[in-house]
Structure formats: structure tokens, C-alpha cells
Design a protein around this motif. Structure first.
Motif, PDB file in Angstrom:
ATOM      1  N   LEU A 192       0.800  -1.214   0.000  1.00  0.00           N
ATOM      2  CA  LEU A 192       0.000   0.000   0.000  1.00  0.00           C
ATOM      3  C   LEU A 192       0.836   1.268   0.000  1.00  0.00           C
ATOM      4  O   LEU A 192       0.298   2.352  -0.253  1.00  0.00           O
ATOM      5  CB  LEU A 192      -0.901   0.023   1.248  1.00  0.00           C
ATOM      6  N   ASP A 193       2.122   1.164   0.283  1.00  0.00           N
ATOM      7  CA  ASP A 193       2.895   2.364   0.608  1.00  0.00           C
ATOM      8  C   ASP A 193       3.126   3.310  -0.563  1.00  0.00           C
ATOM      9  O   ASP A 193       3.669   4.394  -0.366  1.00  0.00           O
ATOM     10  CB  ASP A 193       4.224   1.980   1.272  1.00  0.00           C
ATOM     11  N   SER A 194       2.688   2.919  -1.765  1.00  0.00           N
ATOM     12  CA  SER A 194       2.820   3.822  -2.909  1.00  0.00           C
ATOM     13  C   SER A 194       1.536   4.575  -3.225  1.00  0.00           C
ATOM     14  O   SER A 194       1.512   5.411  -4.139  1.00  0.00           O
ATOM     15  CB  SER A 194       3.225   3.032  -4.163  1.00  0.00           C
ATOM     16  N   TYR A 195       0.468   4.282  -2.468  1.00  0.00           N
ATOM     17  CA  TYR A 195      -0.852   4.782  -2.853  1.00  0.00           C
ATOM     18  C   TYR A 195      -1.559   5.528  -1.733  1.00  0.00           C
ATOM     19  O   TYR A 195      -1.492   5.132  -0.561  1.00  0.00           O
ATOM     20  CB  TYR A 195      -1.737   3.613  -3.279  1.00  0.00           C
TER      21      TYR A 195
ATOM     22  N   SER B 297      -2.750  10.071   2.368  1.00  0.00           N
ATOM     23  CA  SER B 297      -1.720   9.986   1.350  1.00  0.00           C
ATOM     24  C   SER B 297      -0.794   8.798   1.612  1.00  0.00           C
ATOM     25  O   SER B 297      -0.810   8.203   2.696  1.00  0.00           O
ATOM     26  CB  SER B 297      -0.916  11.288   1.323  1.00  0.00           C
ATOM     27  N   ALA B 298       0.019   8.479   0.616  1.00  0.00           N
ATOM     28  CA  ALA B 298       0.905   7.314   0.719  1.00  0.00           C
ATOM     29  C   ALA B 298       1.843   7.421   1.922  1.00  0.00           C
ATOM     30  O   ALA B 298       2.112   6.428   2.604  1.00  0.00           O
ATOM     31  CB  ALA B 298       1.700   7.157  -0.564  1.00  0.00           C
ATOM     32  N   SER B 299       2.337   8.612   2.185  1.00  0.00           N
ATOM     33  CA  SER B 299       3.265   8.817   3.295  1.00  0.00           C
ATOM     34  C   SER B 299       2.548   8.938   4.635  1.00  0.00           C
ATOM     35  O   SER B 299       3.177   8.841   5.685  1.00  0.00           O
ATOM     36  CB  SER B 299       4.077  10.079   3.058  1.00  0.00           C
ATOM     37  N   GLY B 300       1.252   9.189   4.587  1.00  0.00           N
ATOM     38  CA  GLY B 300       0.487   9.440   5.806  1.00  0.00           C
ATOM     39  C   GLY B 300       0.523  10.883   6.250  1.00  0.00           C
ATOM     40  O   GLY B 300      -0.098  11.253   7.243  1.00  0.00           O
ATOM     41  N   GLY B 301       1.220  11.716   5.496  1.00  0.00           N
ATOM     42  CA  GLY B 301       1.385  13.111   5.900  1.00  0.00           C
ATOM     43  C   GLY B 301       0.198  13.998   5.597  1.00  0.00           C
ATOM     44  O   GLY B 301       0.126  15.130   6.100  1.00  0.00           O
ATOM     45  N   SER B 302      -0.718  13.531   4.772  1.00  0.00           N
ATOM     46  CA  SER B 302      -1.878  14.334   4.404  1.00  0.00           C
ATOM     47  C   SER B 302      -3.138  13.498   4.528  1.00  0.00           C
ATOM     48  O   SER B 302      -3.172  12.339   4.095  1.00  0.00           O
ATOM     49  CB  SER B 302      -1.731  14.824   2.962  1.00  0.00           C
ATOM     50  N   THR B 303      -4.167  14.101   5.135  1.00  0.00           N
ATOM     51  CA  THR B 303      -5.445  13.403   5.295  1.00  0.00           C
ATOM     52  C   THR B 303      -6.584  14.317   4.874  1.00  0.00           C
ATOM     53  O   THR B 303      -6.479  15.544   4.942  1.00  0.00           O
ATOM     54  CB  THR B 303      -5.667  12.960   6.749  1.00  0.00           C
TER      55      THR B 303
ATOM     56  N   ALA C 142     -23.670   2.193   7.768  1.00  0.00           N
ATOM     57  CA  ALA C 142     -23.404   1.946   6.347  1.00  0.00           C
ATOM     58  C   ALA C 142     -22.442   0.778   6.211  1.00  0.00           C
ATOM     59  O   ALA C 142     -21.839   0.328   7.197  1.00  0.00           O
ATOM     60  CB  ALA C 142     -22.798   3.186   5.689  1.00  0.00           C
ATOM     61  N   GLU C 143     -22.286   0.341   4.981  1.00  0.00           N
ATOM     62  CA  GLU C 143     -21.202  -0.581   4.644  1.00  0.00           C
ATOM     63  C   GLU C 143     -19.992   0.294   4.345  1.00  0.00           C
ATOM     64  O   GLU C 143     -20.099   1.260   3.589  1.00  0.00           O
ATOM     65  CB  GLU C 143     -21.576  -1.414   3.420  1.00  0.00           C
ATOM     66  N   TYR C 144     -18.860  -0.039   4.953  1.00  0.00           N
ATOM     67  CA  TYR C 144     -17.649   0.752   4.779  1.00  0.00           C
ATOM     68  C   TYR C 144     -16.645  -0.017   3.922  1.00  0.00           C
ATOM     69  O   TYR C 144     -16.413  -1.213   4.137  1.00  0.00           O
ATOM     70  CB  TYR C 144     -17.033   1.088   6.136  1.00  0.00           C
ATOM     71  N   TYR C 145     -16.072   0.700   2.967  1.00  0.00           N
ATOM     72  CA  TYR C 145     -15.130   0.112   2.016  1.00  0.00           C
ATOM     73  C   TYR C 145     -13.817   0.897   2.010  1.00  0.00           C
ATOM     74  O   TYR C 145     -13.835   2.126   2.095  1.00  0.00           O
ATOM     75  CB  TYR C 145     -15.696   0.166   0.606  1.00  0.00           C
ATOM     76  N   CYS C 146     -12.712   0.186   1.837  1.00  0.00           N
ATOM     77  CA  CYS C 146     -11.471   0.876   1.542  1.00  0.00           C
ATOM     78  C   CYS C 146     -11.162   0.675   0.057  1.00  0.00           C
ATOM     79  O   CYS C 146     -11.631  -0.291  -0.561  1.00  0.00           O
ATOM     80  CB  CYS C 146     -10.317   0.401   2.417  1.00  0.00           C
ATOM     81  N   ALA C 147     -10.393   1.601  -0.497  1.00  0.00           N
ATOM     82  CA  ALA C 147     -10.115   1.576  -1.925  1.00  0.00           C
ATOM     83  C   ALA C 147      -8.726   2.123  -2.200  1.00  0.00           C
ATOM     84  O   ALA C 147      -8.229   3.000  -1.482  1.00  0.00           O
ATOM     85  CB  ALA C 147     -11.157   2.394  -2.678  1.00  0.00           C
ATOM     86  N   ALA C 148      -8.117   1.622  -3.260  1.00  0.00           N
ATOM     87  CA  ALA C 148      -6.763   2.036  -3.643  1.00  0.00           C
ATOM     88  C   ALA C 148      -6.724   2.358  -5.131  1.00  0.00           C
ATOM     89  O   ALA C 148      -7.338   1.653  -5.939  1.00  0.00           O
ATOM     90  CB  ALA C 148      -5.760   0.932  -3.322  1.00  0.00           C
ATOM     91  N   PRO C 149      -5.982   3.401  -5.508  1.00  0.00           N
ATOM     92  CA  PRO C 149      -5.856   3.786  -6.917  1.00  0.00           C
ATOM     93  C   PRO C 149      -4.636   3.115  -7.569  1.00  0.00           C
ATOM     94  O   PRO C 149      -3.718   3.796  -8.031  1.00  0.00           O
ATOM     95  CB  PRO C 149      -5.683   5.298  -6.827  1.00  0.00           C
TER      96      PRO C 149
ATOM     97  N   PRO D  51      -0.203   8.729  -5.296  1.00  0.00           N
ATOM     98  CA  PRO D  51       0.251   8.731  -3.895  1.00  0.00           C
ATOM     99  C   PRO D  51      -0.438   9.787  -3.027  1.00  0.00           C
ATOM    100  O   PRO D  51      -0.322   9.740  -1.792  1.00  0.00           O
ATOM    101  CB  PRO D  51       1.736   9.034  -4.011  1.00  0.00           C
ATOM    102  N   SER D  52      -1.112  10.739  -3.657  1.00  0.00           N
ATOM    103  CA  SER D  52      -1.746  11.806  -2.895  1.00  0.00           C
ATOM    104  C   SER D  52      -3.257  11.728  -3.030  1.00  0.00           C
ATOM    105  O   SER D  52      -3.777  11.155  -3.984  1.00  0.00           O
ATOM    106  CB  SER D  52      -1.254  13.168  -3.378  1.00  0.00           C
TER     107      SER D  52
END
Length: 130
Positions: free
Chosen positions: A29-32, A52-58, A92-99, A105-106
Motif C-alpha cells: 500500500l505504501d505507494s498509494y 496519502s501514501a506517506s500518511g502526511g496528508s489526510t 453503512a457498509e464501509y469500504y477501503c479503496a486504492a488507486p 500517492p496523494s
């Protein structure tokens, strides 16, 4: 096989807390940037949060800001969504998603658009009720 698996959902009383987890297999996951979405019965799937990929932005949907916290542990290939002060309208039903295909990464301005993500988990149900 690339896969995202959510867990941690359940039944909780109003005001309670849950922590959702999203674990990736078959890729790291660390690139996305990773998004959390939810879908209530009869409603459109909506973006809840992104990290964000780094965790620095939410990023957060306005109605959950201050109550939900997104975080990630790239060493564990896992993204979390800590949900506090839960309300019935959070049900609700909660989903995670990755690009993955986009390699993004952002979170960016389109973080809450479903079309900006191409890998989705199967979902975990969150029910807030007394």
C-alpha cells in the motif's frame, strides 16, 4: 492476486467507537493514497476519508471531521479508520479503496470520487443503534 480486506465493523450504540482496518495482499500500500468510502441502503457510495501514501496528508468528509481519524502503518500494509462519537447516520457498509492503476500517492481534490480508485475491498458493516 491484488486484494483489500476490511474488518472491524459491528453493532455499536450511539456515542460509541469502532476501529476499521484495511489490509492489502498481493501488493504494498505504501505507494498509494487510500480512501475509505461508505454506502447506506438506497444511497450513493460516498467518500469518508483519504490518507496519502506517506500518511502526511489526510482528508475528511465534513460530517465526520473531528470524529473519525484515518491512519496507516505501511510496515503492516494496513490502513485504519478510527471512528468515535458514532451516530445513527454513520450506519453503512464501509469500504477501503486504492488507486493502483493510477498509481496516485496523494489524495488530491478528487479524493472522494469513486472513479479515482480501481481496487476495492468487500466492505464491512457498521451499524449504530441503541
Amino acid at each position: 492476486q491484488l486484494q483489500l480486506v476490511e474488518s472491524g465493523g459491528g453493532l455499536v450504540q450511539p456515542g460509541g467507537s469502532l476501529r476499521l482496518s484495511c489490509v492489502a495482499s498481493g501488493f504494498t500500500l505504501d505507494s498509494y493514497a487510500i480512501g475509505w468510502f461508505r454506502q447506506a441502503p438506497g444511497k450513493e457510495r460516498e467518500g469518508v476519508s483519504c490518507i496519502s501514501a506517506s500518511g502526511g496528508s489526510t482528508m475528511y468528509k465534513a460530517s465526520v471531521k473531528g470524529r473519525f481519524t484515518i491512519s496507516r502503518d505501511n510496515a503492516k500494509n494496513t490502513v485504519y479508520l478510527q471512528m468515535n462519537s458514532l451516530k445513527p447516520e454513520d450506519t453503512a457498509e464501509y469500504y477501503c479503496a486504492a488507486p493502483v492503476g493510477l498509481g496516485r500517492p496523494s489524495c488530491g481534490s478528487g479524493w472522494s470520487r469513486k472513479g479515482d480508485y480501481d481496487y476495492w475491498g468487500q466492505g464491512t458493516q457498521v451499524t449504530v443503534s441503541s
